[in-house]
Each structure stands twice: as C-alpha cells, then as structure tokens.
Write a protein that holds these residues in place. Structure first.
Motif, PDB file in Angstrom:
ATOM      1  N   SER A   1       0.822  -1.212   0.000  1.00  0.00           N
ATOM      2  CA  SER A   1       0.000   0.000   0.000  1.00  0.00           C
ATOM      3  C   SER A   1       0.856   1.262   0.000  1.00  0.00           C
ATOM      4  CB  SER A   1      -0.914   0.009   1.219  1.00  0.00           C
ATOM      5  OG  SER A   1      -1.926  -0.945   1.060  1.00  0.00           O
TER       6      SER A   1
ATOM      7  N   LYS B   1       0.608   4.314  -2.671  1.00  0.00           N
ATOM      8  CA  LYS B   1       0.409   5.707  -2.282  1.00  0.00           C
ATOM      9  C   LYS B   1       1.471   6.613  -2.890  1.00  0.00           C
ATOM     10  CE  LYS B   1      -1.928   4.345   1.896  1.00  0.00           C
ATOM     11  NZ  LYS B   1      -1.658   3.827   3.251  1.00  0.00           N
TER      12      LYS B   1
ATOM     13  N   ILE C   1       0.014  10.429  -3.255  1.00  0.00           N
ATOM     14  CA  ILE C   1      -0.572  10.705  -1.942  1.00  0.00           C
ATOM     15  C   ILE C   1       0.516  10.813  -0.895  1.00  0.00           C
ATOM     16  CG2 ILE C   1      -2.119   9.845  -0.160  1.00  0.00           C
ATOM     17  CD1 ILE C   1      -3.478   8.170  -2.253  1.00  0.00           C
TER      18      ILE C   1
ATOM     19  N   GLN D   1     -10.899  -0.971   0.844  1.00  0.00           N
ATOM     20  CA  GLN D   1     -11.397  -0.714   2.194  1.00  0.00           C
ATOM     21  C   GLN D   1     -11.992   0.680   2.359  1.00  0.00           C
ATOM     22  OE1 GLN D   1     -10.380  -3.397   4.400  1.00  0.00           O
ATOM     23  NE2 GLN D   1      -8.176  -3.598   4.181  1.00  0.00           N
ATOM     24  N   ARG D   2     -11.904   1.498   1.322  1.00  0.00           N
ATOM     25  CA  ARG D   2     -12.416   2.856   1.443  1.00  0.00           C
ATOM     26  C   ARG D   2     -13.346   3.148   0.280  1.00  0.00           C
ATOM     27  NH1 ARG D   2      -8.951   5.002   5.095  1.00  0.00           N
ATOM     28  NH2 ARG D   2      -6.775   4.370   5.039  1.00  0.00           N
TER      29      ARG D   2
ATOM     30  N   GLY E   1      -7.727   8.477   7.356  1.00  0.00           N
ATOM     31  CA  GLY E   1      -6.933   8.291   6.140  1.00  0.00           C
ATOM     32  C   GLY E   1      -7.721   8.369   4.839  1.00  0.00           C
TER      33      GLY E   1
ATOM     34  N   VAL F   1      -1.243   9.176   5.818  1.00  0.00           N
ATOM     35  CA  VAL F   1      -2.383   8.331   5.486  1.00  0.00           C
ATOM     36  C   VAL F   1      -2.496   7.159   6.447  1.00  0.00           C
ATOM     37  CG1 VAL F   1      -3.605   7.049   3.742  1.00  0.00           C
ATOM     38  CG2 VAL F   1      -2.139   8.942   3.072  1.00  0.00           C
ATOM     39  N   GLN F   2      -3.342   7.362   7.423  1.00  0.00           N
ATOM     40  CA  GLN F   2      -3.543   6.314   8.424  1.00  0.00           C
ATOM     41  C   GLN F   2      -4.278   5.141   7.799  1.00  0.00           C
ATOM     42  OE1 GLN F   2      -2.447   7.190  11.730  1.00  0.00           O
ATOM     43  NE2 GLN F   2      -1.582   8.846  10.526  1.00  0.00           N
ATOM     44  N   GLY F   3      -3.942   3.963   8.267  1.00  0.00           N
ATOM     45  CA  GLY F   3      -4.660   2.779   7.791  1.00  0.00           C
ATOM     46  C   GLY F   3      -4.129   2.285   6.463  1.00  0.00           C
ATOM     47  N   GLY F   4      -4.386   1.001   6.157  1.00  0.00           N
ATOM     48  CA  GLY F   4      -3.772   0.347   4.993  1.00  0.00           C
ATOM     49  C   GLY F   4      -4.246   0.837   3.669  1.00  0.00           C
TER      50      GLY F   4
END
Lengths: 326, 286
Positions: A54, A58, A63, A95-96, B110, B283-286
């Motif tokens: 990840s 990013k 990011i 997950q987002r 995040g 960026v917190q979290g995976g």
C-alpha cells in the motif's frame, strides 16, 4: 512512438517514524524498490501484510511523498503533478469508498463526470457502458450506503474507470466478496482491458485474482522486490511442483526412482502415494507408464501448487539479496 | 492541452476548456452538498426545535434588558434585538460555530487520501461541498426560525431590496467564512491527527466572539478589540447587523468588505496549510 513505461520507480524508499512508548523507531516500509510496468500490462503486486504494497501504491499516486528515490507514473512526477496524474489514473482502495455515501449511486457518477470534465455525450456513453457491463442498472437510484458490499465494489470500480484512465490501480478489490461477485468483477476487468488496453496494477491476497487477471507478478517483501516474473516461475522458484496422487490396487513399497519425479510420501501402507513432478517436460502420461510396470493404478489426481503456499515458502527461504529474474 | 501517445479511440477529455468548465466540478460538488443535506431534513427539524426554545429564552432576557435600559441597549432597539436573536438562531444551523467536519474524520482515518486522488483542489472541494450543505440548512432551520421570531416577537425587516440583497450576500459570506475556518481546524489534523482539542477550542471561542450569546457591542472595549481581531464576528454578527439594518448605508457595505477580507485571508492560510500538510500526510490505515 517511444515505449515509455506507465510506472517507473527507481530506488523508491519510504521510512516511517513509529513511536513505541518513549522510544522512536524508523520503519523502512519501502526500501530501494525498483518497479517497471509497461503500457497495457496487467501486474499483480503481491506480498504479505506490511510488506510495503500500500505504501508503494500511495507513492505511485502522489498521496505519499517518498523519502528517497524516484517514481514516474504516466510520465508524471506524482506529488508535483497530482491533479494531472489524477486524470490518467483510476484507483480503488477496497477498504475505502470514493462514492457519495448519502446520495443515489447515479449522483456519484454525475459528480465524477463533472470532476473529470467529461462531455455530455462522453459521460452518457461511458456511464451506459459501465452500467451495462457491471450490471449496476438495478441500483442506480439507491443511496450508496444501502448497497451490498458486492454491489458497492462493482460501483467503486466503475467509478474509478469512468474517466477511462490509462492506469487502473486496484488495492484489494475483491476483499470480502463472495465467489460469484469476485468472478463477475474479474470478468469485467478482463473485458475492460481487452476493449481499452488499460494497464492494470493489482494488489491482492487473493491468488485467484492474480491467476485470472495478471500477466506478471511482482512479489514484495520488506519493501523490496523479492521476485518478478510469471506466476509459474514463482512456483518453480519456490520449488513448488505439481503433485501426482496415485491410488494403487494393493499396498506397494515406496515408488522411488521413477524418472522425472521425487517421492513425496505414502499413506495407508503404500495404497496412496504422492509423486512430485520435478523434471522439465515430465508428463503425467510418462510417469504413469513408468509406474504401471511396478503397481496397478486405480485412480489418480494432480494437485496444482497452491500459490499462497508458494509465497509463504519463498518468504521462508528468502533471506539473501533479492533475485529479480525467474 | 493535448494528450500525446494516446490512440484516438480512448482519448481522454483534455481537462477544463474554459473558466465555466473549470468551475463545473465545484458547482456539482456544491449541488451534491445541498442534496446530501436535503436527505436529513428530519434531523434538521430536531435542531429547529432546540433553536426555538433557546431563542424564546434569549429574546425574553435581552428584550427585558432593552426595556430596562429605556428602549435601547448596546445600540439595539427592541425590534433590532429581536432580529438579532431570531436571525442568530436561524443562522446557527448554517454558520458553523461547532468546528466539526467530515474532513476532520477523513484526515484521521486516512480517507482523505481519496480526496487527493481527484483532479480538483482539495480545499475548494471540501469548502464548496460543506457550504452546499449549510446553505440548504437555511430552508428547514433558518427560515422557520426567523418566521417564528417575526410572528411571536416582532422583528426589524430589511427596508429595501438593496439592503435585502446585501444582507443575503453577507449571510452567504458568513457561512462560507465559518466553513473555511473550520477547514483549518480539520487541516490541523495533518499535524495533530486528532483534532478534538482544536475543535473544542474553536467551539468555545467562536460562539462567544461571533456574538451568538450577546451582541458584541455589549463587550467591554478590550474584549471588543479582541473579537474584532478574529474572523468570528464576520461569521454571525456582521450578517445580523447588515440584515437588521442596525448598521446601514456604506457602513454595511464596509462590513461586507471586511467579511470578504477575512474570507480571503482564511482561504489563503487554508491553501498554504493544505500544501504543507500534504507533504506530511502519512495516510492512516492500509
């Protein structure tokens, strides 16, 4: 036309400072990573949790600022050219959500079309195409928060592809999906690539994704590339083989010395024996011919190497500098 | 701008082709904010009820003060004071004096990463979307609150269309200024991760200095100077003074000008903070 890679990372490094009580520790999440993805390729970017997948993604998308090293995505410097790059890349983080949670799904597509400056005609054609191929028609007017996970993931992927990006990055796109939803998503991605030549970079724990979608895998471990090549090559490197399982008519001594095989084990006093196919060009037929002179074979099955097992084995065996070729 | 090396069959839209097209994303994001808020009308009505009760208490107290001061208290006549109370209560659903934002949560968990993956200005998108929500809130919360005040207490109303127009502009600026300032609270999360402390501080200070509890003209001089050196009066006090006509003519135009000045300053700080914070973002979290 010059063959410029879609992704080119050299010596890409990212450190994080982690606080543990009063002490501070530096974690090298990505450490001198070299990665090249060519236009039109489909690459599976695999590795254990915390291997640096990840973090890499990013940095590729601008990011996260690299600690050192360089990366060009679609020929652009991601952090500096964030907005230009965003027009050429579509990203899905499993997950987002990038959809407007409270609004009907259709609204998200309208907003994203405006954000990407799609013309009216372009917007309609592309939305129709995605809605049809991803079977979104049944819930376009449903607020996103009421969608099932399978529906939402299809919608997420469609949203990321709305602007026809050159590069699609999917971070765990099939996480939590049932078998049918996974299959549908994979079929769509295969079609999308065929129709538009889209480059695909996929991080996943699901080896089914890699097998169905990817031409090539890159295995990352401790922030560096541990293996790069085909999935089959990965299996060979990890010394994983196809295994021939034979059920014999009567208890037989271990079938040692059959050409092109190694004996992996016997059960039930030799009624069932397992032979690994190790030699190049060893066929099931040739092994069967050799065995039948020594025992009567009632039944047989061939076990393919389990890729997750392959990865685990490679991890365990690999504590020397990373090889890069298969 | 042309995209080289891309076959015509999959040519991408080349990006904005003029100022109207460049603003189109933000307009859509604004409309999305309005629509999001429109789905929560029921929740807004709860807020309206609380508003009304507090409004009645506030107007009873302050109108009694006006009466005992002989008809004018801190420069407010009775109708102007009623306007102050009910307009303030009405604007409370739209002017952000609480400091919470969706963005702060997104920075913490995040998801803000996704905001940076869109080809838009992150600050502009966040502010415009929130202003959309808060402008919509004027309908179910602002308008009824003002009507209740007008019916039960009696209020000063804008004397002429130009005053009404200037008042509307002033309200819009007040809302936008509050949202742009709360954006700063959220962006502090790039450094702090958890912004609850900052948010609480904002909530305590902003309501008081914006003139939510009493008109700031009732403050002692030193406190008035302190209030004037913050953007808070420009969020609530200025719009109320402009709409109620307590400040009129060119002075009213001056207040709107001051609002514009504060808004510009806060937006510039937000832009700088966003750029600096982005480089820190982990960026917190995976």
């Amino acid at each position: 036309m010059t063959e410029q890679p879609i992704v080119e990372a050299r010596g890409l490094t990212r450190d994080f400072r982690v606080r543990e009580g009063l002490r501070r520790r530096v974690v090298h999440a990505v450490a001198g990573l070299d990665l090249r993805v060519d236009a039109g390729e489909a690459v599976g970017y695999i590795g254990a949790n915390g291997a640096g997948k990840s973090t890499t993604i990013k940095m590729l998308t601008g990011i996260l600022v690299p600690t050192s090293g360089s990366v060009l995505t679609c020929g652009l410097e991601p952090v500096r050219d964030r907005r230009r790059l965003a027009r050429q890349v579509g990203v899905v983080f499993g997950q987002r959500s990038q959809l407007w949670w409270d609004l009907p799904l259709r609204e998200s597509f309208r907003i994203l079309a405006a954000i990407h400056h799609l013309g009216r005609e372009q917007e309609r054609a592309r939305t129709d195409e995605l809605v049809e191929r991803m079977e979104l028609g049944g819930f376009l007017t449903t607020p996103v928060r009421q969608l099932s996970l399978g529906q939402r993931m299809r919608a997420e992927v469609a949203a990321a592809l709305l602007h026809s990006p050159d590069l699609v990055i999917l971070d765990e796109p099939t996480i939590g999906l049932d078998v049918l939803s996974k299959q549908r998503l994979r079929e769509f991605l295969v079609e999308e690539r065929r129709a538009h030549g889209t480059t695909l970079l996929l991080t996943t724990h699901d080896m089914g994704d890699v097998e169905r979608l990817c031409d090539r895998v890159v295995l990352v471990d401790h922030g560096t590339v541990a293996y790069e090549g085909t999935l089959g090559g990965l299996a060979r490197r990890a010394d994983a083989h196809r295994v021939l399982v034979l059920d014999l008519a009567e208890p037989t001594p271990d079938l040692l010395g059959v050409p092109g095989t190694t004996h992996e084990g016997s059960e039930a006093g030799g009624l069932r024996q397992r032979l690994a196919l190790v030699g190049e060009g060893t066929t099931v037929a040739s092994v069967l011919a050799a065995v039948s002179s020594r025992a009567e074979v009632l039944d047989l099955s061939v076990a393919e190497p389990d890729v997750e097992d392959v990865v685990r084995r490679l991890y365990a065996s690999r504590r020397e500098p990373p090889p890069t070729d298969e | 701008m042309s995209v080289t090396g891309v076959p015509a069959s999959r040519a991408r839209p080349p990006g904005p082709s003029g100022p109207v097209e460049a603003l189109r994303p933000y307009w859509r994001i604004f409309v999305a904010g309005v629509r999001e808020q429109a789905r929560y009308v029921a929740a807004t009505l709860g807020g309206l009820l609380a508003n009304t009760v507090f409004g009645l208490l506030k107007s009873a107290l302050l109108l009694a003060a006006v009466a005992s001061a002989g008809g004018s208290f801190g420069g407010y006549t009775a109708p102007q004071m009623a306007t102050y109370v009910w307009l303030g209560q009405g604007l409370l659903g739209s002017v952000d004096l609480f400091g919470r934002s969706a963005l702060a949560g997104r920075v913490k968990d995040g998801s803000v990463a996704l905001d940076f993956l869109r080809p838009v200005d992150v600050q502009a998108a966040a502010v415009v979307s929130e202003v959309g929500r808060r402008v919509f809130a004027l309908l179910p919360r602002g308008v009824p609150s003002v009507l209740i005040g007008a019916v039960f207490v009696g209020m000063a109303v804008p004397a002429s269309p130009p005053v009404l127009l200037l008042g509307a502009l002033s309200i819009l600026l007040g809302i936008t200024l509050s949202v742009a300032t709360v954006y700063l609270v959220a962006v502090s999360g790039f450094w702090l991760v958890d912004t609850r402390g900052v948010q609480t501080f904002y909530m305590v200070v902003s309501g008081f200095l914006a003139g939510l509890f009493v008109p700031i003209t009732l403050f002692p001089d030193w406190l008035l100077v302190l209030a004037w050196s913050t953007p808070f009066p420009a969020m609530l006090m200025f719009p109320i003074d402009v709409v109620s006509g307590r400040v009129g003519g060119w002075s009213a135009v001056g207040l709107v000008g001051a609002q514009l000045g504060w808004l510009t300053l806060v937006l510039v700080v937000g832009q700088v903070a966003t750029r600096a914070g982005r480089r820190r973002l982990e960026v917190q979290g995976g």
